[in-house]
Design an enzyme around this catalytic site. Structure first.
Site, PDB file in Angstrom:
ATOM      1  N   CYS A   2      50.509  50.369  47.793  1.00 15.59           N
ATOM      2  CA  CYS A   2      49.665  50.953  48.833  1.00 15.59           C
ATOM      3  C   CYS A   2      49.518  52.436  48.538  1.00 15.59           C
ATOM      4  CB  CYS A   2      50.308  50.759  50.182  1.00 15.59           C
ATOM      5  SG  CYS A   2      50.847  49.068  50.464  1.00 15.59           S
ATOM      6  N   ARG A  27      41.527  51.766  45.042  1.00 22.84           N
ATOM      7  CA  ARG A  27      42.421  50.672  44.669  1.00 22.84           C
ATOM      8  C   ARG A  27      42.220  49.451  45.548  1.00 22.84           C
ATOM      9  NH1 ARG A  27      48.160  53.322  43.360  1.00 22.84           N
ATOM     10  NH2 ARG A  27      48.745  51.213  43.907  1.00 22.84           N
ATOM     11  N   TRP A  74      47.900  47.728  51.133  1.00 21.81           N
ATOM     12  CA  TRP A  74      47.500  46.534  50.385  1.00 21.81           C
ATOM     13  C   TRP A  74      48.545  45.510  50.785  1.00 21.81           C
ATOM     14  CZ3 TRP A  74      43.904  44.455  47.186  1.00 21.81           C
ATOM     15  CH2 TRP A  74      44.287  43.414  46.349  1.00 21.81           C
ATOM     16  N   ASN A 100      55.677  52.384  50.561  1.00 20.30           N
ATOM     17  CA  ASN A 100      55.153  51.516  49.490  1.00 20.30           C
ATOM     18  C   ASN A 100      56.339  50.811  48.870  1.00 20.30           C
ATOM     19  OD1 ASN A 100      52.674  52.616  49.889  1.00 20.30           O
ATOM     20  ND2 ASN A 100      52.594  53.719  47.927  1.00 20.30           N
ATOM     21  N   GLY A 101      56.139  49.552  48.475  1.00 22.60           N
ATOM     22  CA  GLY A 101      57.223  48.825  47.822  1.00 22.60           C
ATOM     23  C   GLY A 101      57.609  47.612  48.647  1.00 22.60           C
ATOM     24  N   GLU A 485      42.578  32.070  26.539  1.00 20.47           N
ATOM     25  CA  GLU A 485      42.510  33.298  27.343  1.00 20.47           C
ATOM     26  C   GLU A 485      42.132  34.495  26.462  1.00 20.47           C
ATOM     27  OE1 GLU A 485      42.214  34.095  30.245  1.00 20.47           O
ATOM     28  OE2 GLU A 485      42.852  36.171  30.385  1.00 20.47           O
ATOM     29  N   LYS A 489      38.755  36.778  27.029  1.00 18.73           N
ATOM     30  CA  LYS A 489      38.834  38.226  27.254  1.00 18.73           C
ATOM     31  C   LYS A 489      37.979  38.974  26.232  1.00 18.73           C
ATOM     32  CE  LYS A 489      40.436  38.537  30.168  1.00 18.73           C
ATOM     33  NZ  LYS A 489      41.082  38.067  31.371  1.00 18.73           N
ATOM     34  N   GLU A 492      34.326  38.473  27.103  1.00 18.55           N
ATOM     35  CA  GLU A 492      33.975  39.099  28.366  1.00 18.55           C
ATOM     36  C   GLU A 492      33.672  40.589  28.214  1.00 18.55           C
ATOM     37  OE1 GLU A 492      37.268  38.540  31.034  1.00 18.55           O
ATOM     38  OE2 GLU A 492      36.024  38.676  32.807  1.00 18.55           O
ATOM     39  N   HIS A 508      38.502  19.040  12.582  1.00 14.99           N
ATOM     40  CA  HIS A 508      37.571  18.069  13.154  1.00 14.99           C
ATOM     41  C   HIS A 508      36.209  18.701  13.450  1.00 14.99           C
ATOM     42  CE1 HIS A 508      40.685  15.068  13.338  1.00 14.99           C
ATOM     43  NE2 HIS A 508      41.488  15.945  13.926  1.00 14.99           N
ATOM     44  N   LYS A 607      33.735  40.948  39.777  1.00 14.50           N
ATOM     45  CA  LYS A 607      35.181  40.774  39.951  1.00 14.50           C
ATOM     46  C   LYS A 607      35.490  39.535  40.790  1.00 14.50           C
ATOM     47  CE  LYS A 607      39.466  41.847  39.487  1.00 14.50           C
ATOM     48  NZ  LYS A 607      40.030  41.486  38.180  1.00 14.50           N
TER      49      LYS A 607
HETATM   50  O1  M6R Z   1      39.650  35.696  41.573  1.00 15.00           O
HETATM   51  P1  M6R Z   1      39.851  34.488  40.700  1.00 15.00           P
HETATM   52  O2  M6R Z   1      41.147  34.478  39.996  1.00 15.00           O
HETATM   53  O3  M6R Z   1      39.631  33.196  41.451  1.00 15.00           O
HETATM   54  O4  M6R Z   1      38.720  34.587  39.605  1.00 15.00           O
HETATM   55  C1  M6R Z   1      38.504  33.564  38.693  1.00 15.00           C
HETATM   56  C2  M6R Z   1      37.623  34.022  37.557  1.00 15.00           C
HETATM   57  O5  M6R Z   1      36.381  34.413  38.024  1.00 15.00           O
HETATM   58  C3  M6R Z   1      38.266  35.196  36.801  1.00 15.00           C
HETATM   59  O6  M6R Z   1      39.544  34.866  36.353  1.00 15.00           O
HETATM   60  C4  M6R Z   1      37.404  35.606  35.592  1.00 15.00           C
HETATM   61  O7  M6R Z   1      37.434  34.597  34.637  1.00 15.00           O
HETATM   62  C5  M6R Z   1      37.921  36.937  35.053  1.00 15.00           C
HETATM   63  N1  M6R Z   1      36.861  37.878  35.022  1.00 15.00           N
HETATM   64  C6  M6R Z   1      38.492  36.843  33.689  1.00 15.00           C
HETATM   65  O8  M6R Z   1      38.916  38.053  33.207  1.00 15.00           O
END
Ligand code: M6R
Length: 612
Positions: A2, A27, A74, A100-101, A485, A489, A492, A508, A607
């Site tokens: 927070c 944040r 938060w 905070n914590g 993953e 990344k 993305e 394959h 996001k």
């Molecule tokens: O908020 P969520 O974890 O449900 O989001 C799921 C995906 O939209 C999210 O993980 C997305 O793949 C990220 N941008 C990956 O970095």
């Protein structure tokens, strides 16, 4: 996670606090409050929502007040409401605290204060206990009361306390959560983060764990853990506002990658008993009988969270012996799973607001399954609608590319897997204890993976990768979801086309695309199948592919068989994804930087995806 601001001086304190809190809102906070010293009284104003809502509630009152503390929350313990917002007041209202914590032993302290002193609590937070505990010890000396109070506390804290009987004074204490003192002329400040101070001063002192500070307009005195005064170095901050919000890093993504050791530590807190080596998941509301009878688990999630689910599946099946199906939420909702008794659904979502995941959750519940949510946001839709919630305590994640949320999702899933295994008796006590020990060691091992030397090695590799438009990530068993993953990344944020391939599947089809120099990032952390993975790598070598292996430092053979290696510390096969994925995050980050992409806000992505 927070935000804290405190002020004692000559200006209008309410204004200084509101402006400071606004600088911390980047944040992503959910409620806020201030306490102002007025005529021997501490007046507390709080509001669920943004700092602007708090500003409205304050309505420019208390213009003459010169001392106060403020907080943006938060939520961790209890949803974002007015009551749960800080500052928290003691029974008589004499003491206020912002914190905070996490106070780990808040339940036992609460019990003690209720039984011994008859105190009544107003909120669901762990933090409120601090206000009462300080009042309990208060005898005309706030500093001493804070020192005695924190001696009773287990957990992490950055706290600032004020007392109506010592009107100019703020007392601060720090353990595992940042707190910075800002030095002014006839005024002094305290904040959890530098951005809140920059408008007023660039002269700061950073508090260390175990230290206390007493702050009045003309003086700041620091004390060590033994209550002895200490001299502190004064640091001149040169960052601008934007750099300060990112903690001095160029991007939120890098800041969040670097926060992972702390995020993992927080997520483990209170969930493992170090002495017995047992996992204790109070959040999991299943009787031992229900756990013994579990026939199947469905894991439902999207994107990065789905990849965490894939690791979770392998861990749960291996440790607890329960069959697990993992679904991308947008697919789950339109297929016809064979639901039956004795099944559990686990939904994973950083934001807790992803529309597809929510739909999967609703579908599972409608068909009679109990739903466990793993999420990072208290009070989110997923957390409200699930039967039980296991929070990841990663703190707010700003960059679109999820990093610390993913790693804490892995930790949460490992805890679930070990816990289920403990109850089902599918894991020997010694093996369970070894895994728990491994988890507790993760923050330190992550620090090694994030060391300057390691980051430099990744950067050197990214100089090569940056020039390519296609890349492959390969791995087997637990390395495969990490490959997925890593590829996501990289796509993305660098916009390089990246494909993840189970290493054994190369032959394959995808092998047709391997030619001289094509970058292949091989995840090689699974000791049990090391030879198998190495033989898949040979096949890539034979076609001229350029293999960069992410492997363990003790797998000496690997470096002889690839173009370059990145060494992780020695780690148990099951837990390896926590370490290996971090190196793939760094690869994505430095490649994106090298290509000049918009790292924190990649094109076309959001996001939180709240539409189907
Ligand atoms: O908020 P969520 O974890 O449900 O989001 C799921 C995906 O939209 C999210 O993980 C997305 O793949 C990220 N941008 C990956 O970095």
């Amino acid at each position: 996670m927070c935000g804290i601001v405190g002020y004692t001086g000559k200006r209008e304190a309410g204004r200084v606090l509101i402006e400071g809190l606004k600088k911390l809102e980047y944040r992503g906070y959910d409620s806020a409050g201030v306490a102002l010293q007025e005529n021997g009284q501490l007046i507390v104003t709080k509001a669920a929502g943004s700092v602007a809502d708090l500003e409205k509630a304050l309505n420019d009152q208390f213009k003459e007040v010169r001392v106060g503390v403020g907080h943006t929350r938060w939520a961790t313990h209890g949803p974002p409401t007015d009551l749960n917002a800080h500052p928290h007041s003691s029974v008589s209202g004499k003491i206020v605290v912002v914190h905070n914590g996490i106070i780990e032993n808040h339940r036992s302290l609460r019990r003690r204060l209720t039984e011994e002193a008859g105190y009544r609590f107003n909120s669901e937070t762990d933090s409120e206990v601090l206000a009462h505990l300080i009042e309990y010890y208060y005898q005309d000396d706030l500093l001493e009361a804070v020192q005695r109070a924190v001696a009773d506390v287990e957990g992490s804290y950055a706290l600032v306390a004020a007392c109506s009987e010592e009107p100019d004074l703020l007392v601060c204490a720090r353990q595992d959560s940042p707190l910075i003192i800002g030095l002014g002329d006839g005024e002094n400040f305290v904040a959890s983060d530098i951005p809140a101070l920059l408008a007023h001063t660039r002269k700061t002192c950073i508090m260390e764990d175990g230290e206390f500070a007493s702050i009045t307009p003309d003086k700041v005195i620091f004390y060590d853990a033994d209550s002895l005064p200490v001299e502190k170095e004064v640091l001149q901050i040169t960052w601008n506002q934007e750099a300060a919000e990112k903690g001095g890093y160029d991007h939120f993504m890098l800041k969040e990658i670097m926060e992972q050791p702390a995020a993992v530590r927080e997520t483990l807190r209170q969930r493992v008993d170090v002495s017995s080596g047992l996992v204790e998941l109070q959040e999991l509301d299943l009787t031992p009988e229900q756990i013994l009878n579990l026939d199947k688990i469905y894991i439902i999630a999207c994107g990065t969270a789905y990849h965490a689910g894939l690791v979770g599946k392998l861990a749960i099946e291996k440790l607890a012996g329960i069959p697990v199906e993992v679904d991308v939420a947008s697919e789950f909702r339109y297929r016809t799973p064979v639901f039956a008794e004795n099944q559990l659904a686990v939904v994973i979502s950083q934001s807790g607001e992803t529309a597809d995941t929510l739909a999967g959750l609703r579908m599972a519940r409608a068909r009679g399954l109990k739903v466990l949510a793993i999420t990072n946001v208290v009070g989110s839709s997923v957390s409200r609608e699930a039967d039980q919630v296991l929070y990841t305590w990663a703190g707010p994640e700003i960059a679109v590319a999820s990093t610390k949320a993913y790693v804490t999702q892995l930790v949460a899933l490992y805890l679930v897997a070990i816990y289920l295994a403990q109850i089902r008796g599918t894991l020997e006590a010694a093996k369970a204890a070894e895994l728990v020990k491994g988890l507790l060691g993760m923050p330190d091992q992550l620090k090694q993976v994030l060391s300057e030397e390691s980051v430099a090695a990744i950067q050197a590799y990214c100089d090569y990768l940056v020039k390519w438009d296609h890349a492959f990530f390969i791995g087997r068993n637990l390395d495969y979801p990490v490959a997925m993953e890593g590829a996501l990344k990289l796509k993305e944020i660098s916009y390089i086309h990246a494909e993840a391939c189970a290493a054994g599947e190369l032959k394959h089809g995808p092998l047709a695309l391997i030619e001289k120099g094509v970058p292949v990032i091989a995840l090689v952390t699974q000791e049990a199948i090391l030879d198998k993975t190495l033989s898949n790598i040979q096949v890539v070598n034979a076609r001229g592919g350029a293999v960069f292996a992410i492997t363990r430092e003790d797998f000496k053979d690997v470096s002889r068989q690839v173009d370059s290696v990145f060494n992780l510390p020695r780690v148990n096969d099951v837990l390896a994804p926590i370490l290996s994925v971090v190196s793939t995050q760094l690869i994505a980050y430095y490649t994106a930087v090298g290509r000049g992409s918009s790292v924190d806000k990649p094109r076309n992505l959001a996001k939180s995806v709240t539409v189907e």
